[in-house]
Design an enzyme around this catalytic site. Structure first.
Site, mmCIF file in Angstrom:
data_model
loop_
_atom_site.group_PDB
_atom_site.id
_atom_site.type_symbol
_atom_site.label_atom_id
_atom_site.label_comp_id
_atom_site.label_asym_id
_atom_site.label_seq_id
_atom_site.Cartn_x
_atom_site.Cartn_y
_atom_site.Cartn_z
ATOM 1 N N GLU A 127 0.856 -1.188 0.000
ATOM 2 C CA GLU A 127 0.000 0.000 0.000
ATOM 3 C C GLU A 127 0.894 1.241 0.000
ATOM 4 O O GLU A 127 2.080 1.139 0.329
ATOM 5 C CB GLU A 127 -0.888 0.011 1.253
ATOM 6 C CG GLU A 127 -1.859 -1.133 1.289
ATOM 7 C CD GLU A 127 -2.848 -1.037 2.440
ATOM 8 O OE1 GLU A 127 -2.797 -0.059 3.207
ATOM 9 O OE2 GLU A 127 -3.675 -1.960 2.552
ATOM 10 N N ALA A 130 2.382 1.321 3.276
ATOM 11 C CA ALA A 130 2.841 0.029 3.790
ATOM 12 C C ALA A 130 3.588 -0.719 2.685
ATOM 13 O O ALA A 130 2.990 -1.476 1.918
ATOM 14 C CB ALA A 130 1.658 -0.799 4.296
ATOM 15 N N THR A 158 1.364 -6.009 -9.633
ATOM 16 C CA THR A 158 1.721 -6.544 -10.952
ATOM 17 C C THR A 158 0.516 -7.275 -11.537
ATOM 18 O O THR A 158 -0.136 -8.052 -10.820
ATOM 19 C CB THR A 158 2.929 -7.492 -10.825
ATOM 20 O OG1 THR A 158 4.027 -6.743 -10.310
ATOM 21 C CG2 THR A 158 3.321 -8.101 -12.162
ATOM 22 N N GLY A 339 30.171 -0.022 -24.588
ATOM 23 C CA GLY A 339 30.565 1.386 -24.754
ATOM 24 C C GLY A 339 29.344 2.252 -25.046
ATOM 25 O O GLY A 339 28.264 2.008 -24.492
ATOM 26 N N GLU A 363 9.187 -7.571 -4.032
ATOM 27 C CA GLU A 363 9.071 -8.703 -3.090
ATOM 28 C C GLU A 363 10.107 -8.596 -1.971
ATOM 29 O O GLU A 363 10.671 -9.587 -1.507
ATOM 30 C CB GLU A 363 9.149 -10.038 -3.823
ATOM 31 C CG GLU A 363 8.028 -10.106 -4.861
ATOM 32 C CD GLU A 363 7.694 -11.481 -5.334
ATOM 33 O OE1 GLU A 363 7.873 -12.435 -4.561
ATOM 34 O OE2 GLU A 363 7.234 -11.594 -6.471
ATOM 35 N N SER A 366 16.562 -5.252 -1.149
ATOM 36 C CA SER A 366 17.805 -5.916 -0.695
ATOM 37 C C SER A 366 18.017 -5.669 0.799
ATOM 38 O O SER A 366 18.488 -6.554 1.520
ATOM 39 C CB SER A 366 19.002 -5.381 -1.484
ATOM 40 O OG SER A 366 18.954 -5.855 -2.806
ATOM 41 N N GLU A 367 17.658 -4.478 1.251
ATOM 42 C CA GLU A 367 17.838 -4.179 2.684
ATOM 43 C C GLU A 367 16.953 -5.103 3.526
ATOM 44 O O GLU A 367 17.376 -5.619 4.571
ATOM 45 C CB GLU A 367 17.482 -2.707 2.970
ATOM 46 C CG GLU A 367 18.459 -1.687 2.401
ATOM 47 C CD GLU A 367 18.297 -1.469 0.895
ATOM 48 O OE1 GLU A 367 17.248 -1.838 0.335
ATOM 49 O OE2 GLU A 367 19.248 -0.951 0.264
#
Ligand SMILES: Cc1cc2nc3c(=O)[nH]c(=O)nc-3n(C[C@H](O)[C@H](O)[C@H](O)COP(=O)(O)OP(=O)(O)OC[C@H]3O[C@@H](n4cnc5c(N)ncnc54)[C@H](O)[C@@H]3O)c2cc1C
Length: 380
Positions: A127, A130, A158, A339, A363, A366-367
């Site tokens: 949310e 949240a 999704t 490049g 989902e 990383s933290e």
């Protein structure tokens, strides 16, 4: 300890690879640039049994495990991460939550059509207020007659606009905190339920990311999914499988970016020789290939544990953390090897570079994966 795919698993991998190269590769650029949701492709994936790999055959699934599921997601993501994300949210979030927490009647009514791809699913936990703190859910479900009245809004869902079925978490008893959150099944077309704004994203543009809005949306008691008050706890279990999906998605995109960089490095000549002759480029390729293999093995370890009914929360978080961060690094190096041409939309690495970032966010960031892993380490 067996580290090779079986003959059947290799056959599945080859089948998905051929499908992705034939049916997806010619269109990915257009789907991405114009944010086109590939509805027809999803129906074809259903026809091949790829919209319900992990569910029993009696419900229309393929009756296979997470190793096969991750292998298929990896192959789809190797060509187009957005398509893999559509399949992942549908399978390991929506359908799996219904399969995991629903009774026989819910299985028959929803898992069958979802697993066979006749219906598309979405899963709404996040949310506006949240996100990482998903337990701070505010969407409210109150008893009314022999059902529930839902009010509130979800974000970042999704498949939200295109889905036929939505599993959404809502607060049924505010006094009980996490244990006062329940899961509900809401069908498209239910009065008071609609998809809101579709987000404009930096990557994964062919996948649809939408708000879901509940305004006095009444649903019958039977659409309470699982036990009242168990929705959040069940969501955490669902996310174990979801994180395996994102890890395999990350491995697939990293592999796609790596292959593009490998072949470009052999074609592109500077200083009179292919740039792959330079040690600076060779070391990049070696690091990329090594990290991808490590991410794949961590992912397959999590799959193996899930398929054998072993605890998998820590391993799924490790796989997602490492694979997601690896994919970001590998896609960055793939652009670097190209490049200036890596900066152009003409080459596939530009899309991989944008798409992979989702893997360190969706989902659980990383933290949050580090937080889950550390919690497990410190508990022991
Ligand atoms: C393309 C896309 C698709 C998605 N699909 C779905 C879906 O289908 N269903 C669904 O429910 N959600 C979905 N999400 C939502 C996703 O899961 C959330 O975006 C994610 O969990 C992070 O929440 P947030 O965006 O509110 O960030 P926040 O929680 O606001 O985090 C902001 C930053 O603070 C950090 N942070 C927060 N708490 C802590 C902490 N305790 N310690 C350290 N750092 C912390 C985060 O790591 C992050 O860096 C999707 C997101 C995207 C981008």
């Amino acid at each position: 300890m067996e580290l090779e795919l079986t003959a059947e698993q290799r056959q599945l991998r080859d089948m998905v690879r051929e499908f992705a190269e034939k049916e997806m590769a010619p269109h990915t650029r257009e789907w991405d640039q114009d944010s086109i949701f590939p509805s027809e492709l999803i129906m074809k994936l259903g026809g091949l049994g790829l919209m319900g790999i992990i569910f029993p055959e009696e419900y229309g699934g393929a009756g296979l495990g997470y190793v096969e599921y991750a292998t298929a997601i990896e192959e789809l993501a190797r060509v187009d991460g957005a398509v893999a994300l559509i399949v992942a949210a549908h399978t390991s979030l929506c359908t799996n939550h219904i399969f995991q927490s629903g009774n026989e009647a819910r299985h028959k009514k929803y898992v069958g059509p979802l697993a066979s791809g006749r219906m598309l699913g979405c899963w709404s936990l996040t949310e506006p207020e949240a996100g990482s703190d998903a337990g701070g859910t505010r969407t409210r479900a109150e008893r009314q007659g022999d059902g529930w009245l839902l009010n509130g809004a979800k974000t970042f869902t999704t498949n939200g606009t295109h889905a036929d079925v939505c599993v959404a978490m809502a607060v049924t008893n505010p006094a009980l905190g996490h244990h006062g959150i329940s899961a509900f099944i809401i069908e498209k077309g239910t009065p008071g339920f609609r998809a809101g704004r579709q987000e404009h994203k930096m990557g994964m543009c062919a996948s649809d990311t939408s708000e879901m809005i509940f305004e006095d949306c009444w649903i019958p008691e039977e659409n309470l999914l699982g036990e009242e008050g168990q929705g959040f706890v069940d969501s955490l279990k669902v996310l174990d499988g979801g994180r395996i999906s994102i890890a395999s998605l990350a491995v697939g995109m990293a592999q796609g970016a790596f292959e593009a960089a490998l072949s470009y490095s052999q074609e592109r000549h500077q200083f009179g020789r292919p740039i792959s002759d330079f040690q600076g480029i060779q070391w990049k390729l070696a690091d990329m290939a090594t990290e991808i293999e490590a991410a794949r093995l961590l992912t397959l370890q999590a799959c193996h544990r899930k398929d054998h009914g072993q605890p998998v929360t820590k391993e799924a978080s490790m796989a997602k953390l490492f694979a997601g961060e690896t994919a970001v690094r590998v896609a960055g190096e793939a652009v670097q090897i190209h490049g200036g041409y890596g900066f152009l939309k003409d080459y596939p690495v530009e899309k991989f570079y944008r798409d992979v970032k989702l893997c360190t966010i969706g989902e659980g960031t990383s933290e949050i994966q580090r937080l889950i892993i550390a919690r497990h380490l410190l508990e022991q």
